[in-house]
Design a protein around this motif. Structure first.
Motif, PDB file in Angstrom:
ATOM      1  N   GLU A 152      46.535  96.820  13.967  1.00  0.00           N
ATOM      2  CA  GLU A 152      45.701  95.706  14.420  1.00  0.00           C
ATOM      3  C   GLU A 152      44.272  96.233  14.420  1.00  0.00           C
ATOM      4  O   GLU A 152      44.039  97.376  14.804  1.00  0.00           O
ATOM      5  N   MET A 165      38.514  90.478  14.965  1.00  0.00           N
ATOM      6  CA  MET A 165      39.750  91.042  15.518  1.00  0.00           C
ATOM      7  C   MET A 165      40.949  90.393  14.841  1.00  0.00           C
ATOM      8  O   MET A 165      40.933  89.205  14.541  1.00  0.00           O
ATOM      9  N   LYS A 200      33.310  85.179   7.081  1.00  0.00           N
ATOM     10  CA  LYS A 200      34.186  84.066   6.708  1.00  0.00           C
ATOM     11  C   LYS A 200      35.389  84.004   7.638  1.00  0.00           C
ATOM     12  O   LYS A 200      35.957  82.961   7.864  1.00  0.00           O
ATOM     13  N   MET A 201      35.792  85.160   8.133  1.00  0.00           N
ATOM     14  CA  MET A 201      36.990  85.235   8.978  1.00  0.00           C
ATOM     15  C   MET A 201      36.669  86.135  10.167  1.00  0.00           C
ATOM     16  O   MET A 201      36.428  87.317   9.994  1.00  0.00           O
ATOM     17  N   LYS A 202      36.618  85.536  11.359  1.00  0.00           N
ATOM     18  CA  LYS A 202      36.281  86.327  12.554  1.00  0.00           C
ATOM     19  C   LYS A 202      37.529  86.754  13.323  1.00  0.00           C
ATOM     20  O   LYS A 202      37.518  87.748  14.042  1.00  0.00           O
ATOM     21  N   VAL A 203      38.553  85.943  13.227  1.00  0.00           N
ATOM     22  CA  VAL A 203      39.805  86.244  13.930  1.00  0.00           C
ATOM     23  C   VAL A 203      40.968  85.896  13.008  1.00  0.00           C
ATOM     24  O   VAL A 203      40.873  84.974  12.205  1.00  0.00           O
ATOM     25  N   SER A 204      42.047  86.636  13.146  1.00  0.00           N
ATOM     26  CA  SER A 204      43.266  86.274  12.418  1.00  0.00           C
ATOM     27  C   SER A 204      44.440  86.811  13.212  1.00  0.00           C
ATOM     28  O   SER A 204      44.295  87.762  13.985  1.00  0.00           O
ATOM     29  N   GLN A 205      45.575  86.185  13.029  1.00  0.00           N
ATOM     30  CA  GLN A 205      46.766  86.647  13.747  1.00  0.00           C
ATOM     31  C   GLN A 205      47.176  88.005  13.173  1.00  0.00           C
ATOM     32  O   GLN A 205      47.440  88.113  11.976  1.00  0.00           O
ATOM     33  N   PRO A 206      47.211  89.046  14.005  1.00  0.00           N
ATOM     34  CA  PRO A 206      47.644  90.343  13.472  1.00  0.00           C
ATOM     35  C   PRO A 206      49.141  90.328  13.164  1.00  0.00           C
ATOM     36  O   PRO A 206      49.875  89.497  13.690  1.00  0.00           O
TER      37      PRO A 206
END
Lengths: 213, 268
Positions: A152, A165, A200-206
């Motif tokens: 992660e 994150m 473009k992507m600040k958060v994503s499901q780990p």
């Protein structure tokens, strides 16, 4: 003496974790109860690294920092190391001046737990290329960052703000040979943020193994 | 031409595991009919068997894990129409909530066959999955089955019964529109007439949309009209257009009822 400073002194005698108040006047004074949130100050911490040296996030203010949660025995972590993907990313980032902190929050007796010498051996084995390998067997920093999986990833900017994150990339079930063709969110976040561009992507499901607290 | 029906269920071949007794024991493919009708759908049971106490993951694995990966090898002109999974279960390990199945799972695959009748249509499946107990291991296993074209396939009653016992998620027949209001939480509204239901579980089919640890924060109802307050994921980047997932009613003892429903609703 505050509870926090008492804890810091007590913990400093241990090889393990010390969660301490930040010394930086621009940072909150007590971050031990803080939880990491995107676009907020990344909570400060101090952990011993595998060489026995205290490593705190606060000491790297002014630099880009990547936090990587690690469990050397997790197959998803191994996918990224066996393919050379993680080491390549570490090498690329560190050469750009990024501080790369790999953190192990596996509790003693659980999958992926390493003590200092175990961490030295496993990092040498995979030719790890980060800045420091931090030991968090009590899971305090893992829980502070609400780390759920290995790997992660967290990206922190020179102002100490958490700007990314989540997952390392967009391919939760890629094979080892496909890993390098994925969209790597950490590389993308660093590339864009260091160029002053919006992410473009600040958060994503780990994704990955659960952290073995 | 009608050809003799030959059905061969090959034993699965566990691979890539250092264990003598691998945690991913097998995958079995069993057609629901003896023979298939060219150009029509063919349904197969896909049974994944794990060592007791081990679990594997749903298409949205929750806060850890990995979705299963199914690589099919099909005759020319065939395609996979759908793979349907039973409603998953919440599995908590080290305080982290995942969605998946313990010990075994029976999925259902629908294949669209080609109009070309084959005497020996060979269907291969390689399953790659992450299986976990105290530790997680990658595992893969495969199965092959052959089936022959026929004008009148006979139903395999035992397999049909086995799949019927699974209660796959069905579309929810709600007398009011199913919709989702998006705010600090998501409010899923629907009508449901079974009076035995007192609360619901909800499993979002995409990761990073809802909070997996505490998905349903509050349930309200007035008569048959229900409202589920769903916590939004801290990993969500932007408001999605639709909410998809599986709704599982629970009885007054908190036990899952023998039904589950597919939700695919627009978000307002």
């Amino acid at each position: 003496m505050t509870l926090i400073s008492t804890m810091a002194i007590a913990a400093s005698t241990l090889v393990g974790v010390a969660v301490v108040a930040s010394q930086d006047p621009n940072m909150p004074t007590d971050t031990s109860d803080m939880k990491a949130q995107i676009n907020h100050h990344a909570p400060d911490f101090t952990l011993k690294d595998m060489k026995g040296v205290d490593q705190s996030l606060g000491q790297y203010k002014g630099k880009w920092v990547v936090l990587e949660w690690n469990n050397k025995d997790c197959p998803i972590v191994q996918r990224h190391y066996n393919s050379g993907n993680m080491q390549e990313l570490q090498d690329w980032a560190v050469k750009k001046g990024v501080v790369w902190l790999t953190i192990c929050s596996s509790a003693s007796g659980k999958q992926g737990y390493v003590d200092a010498s175990g961490a030295m051996a496993s990092t040498e084995d995979v030719k790890w290329k980060g800045t420091a390998y931090l030991l968090d067997p009590e899971g305090k920093v893992g829980k502070m960052y609400d780390a759920k999986t290995t790997p992660e990833m967290f990206v922190i900017n020179p102002d100490g703000m958490l700007i990314y994150m989540g997952a390392i990339d967009d391919k939760p079930n890629a094979g080892t040979n496909e890993v390098k063709n994925s969209r790597n969110y950490v590389r993308e976040a660093l590339d864009l943020a260091m160029a002053g561009k919006p992410l473009k992507m600040k958060v994503s499901q780990p994704y990955g193994c659960n952290v073995k607290y | 031409m009608i050809v003799p029906i030959a059905l061969l269920l090959a034993g699965s071949q566990p691979m890539s595991s250092p264990f003598d007794d691998p945690p991913l024991k097998s995958v079995q493919l069993t057609p629901l009919t003896r023979g298939y009708e060219p150009g029509k759908l063919l349904t197969l049971a896909v049974k994944i068997t794990l060592k007791s106490g081990w679990h594997t993951y749903w298409i949205n694995p929750g806060d850890s894990g990995m979705p299963p990966k199914l690589n099919w090898t099909l005759p020319t002109g065939w395609r996979v129409k759908s793979v349907v999974w039973p409603a998953p279960h919440r599995i908590t390990a080290d305080g982290i909530v995942s969605f998946g199945y313990e010990d075994e799972v029976l999925a259902k695959a629908e294949l669209m066959t080609s109009t070309n009748p084959l005497e020996e249509a060979k269907i291969g499946l390689e399953l790659s999955a992450l299986v976990c107990q105290q530790q997680c291991l990658p595992a893969s296993t495969s199965a092959v089955v052959t089936i022959s074209a026929t004008e009148s396939p006979q139903v395999d009653g035992e397999e049909v019964k086995a799949l019927e016992a699974v209660h796959y998620p069905q579309p929810l027949k709600s007398s009011t529109p199913i919709n989702v209001q998006w705010g600090k939480e998501a409010l899923l509204s629907f009508s449901y007439e079974n009076s035995s239901a007192t609360q619901f579980e909800f499993y979002p089919s995409a990761a990073g949309v809802l909070n997996h640890e505490k998905t349903v924060t509050k349930t309200t109802h007035s008569g048959t009209q229900w409202g589920l307050h769903l916590a939004i994921s801290s990993y969500l980047d932007s408001k999605p257009k639709r909410l998809t997932g599986v709704l599982v009613p629970l009885d007054d003892k908190g036990k899952r009822m023998d039904v589950s429903f597919l939700i695919d609703a627009p978000i307002k």
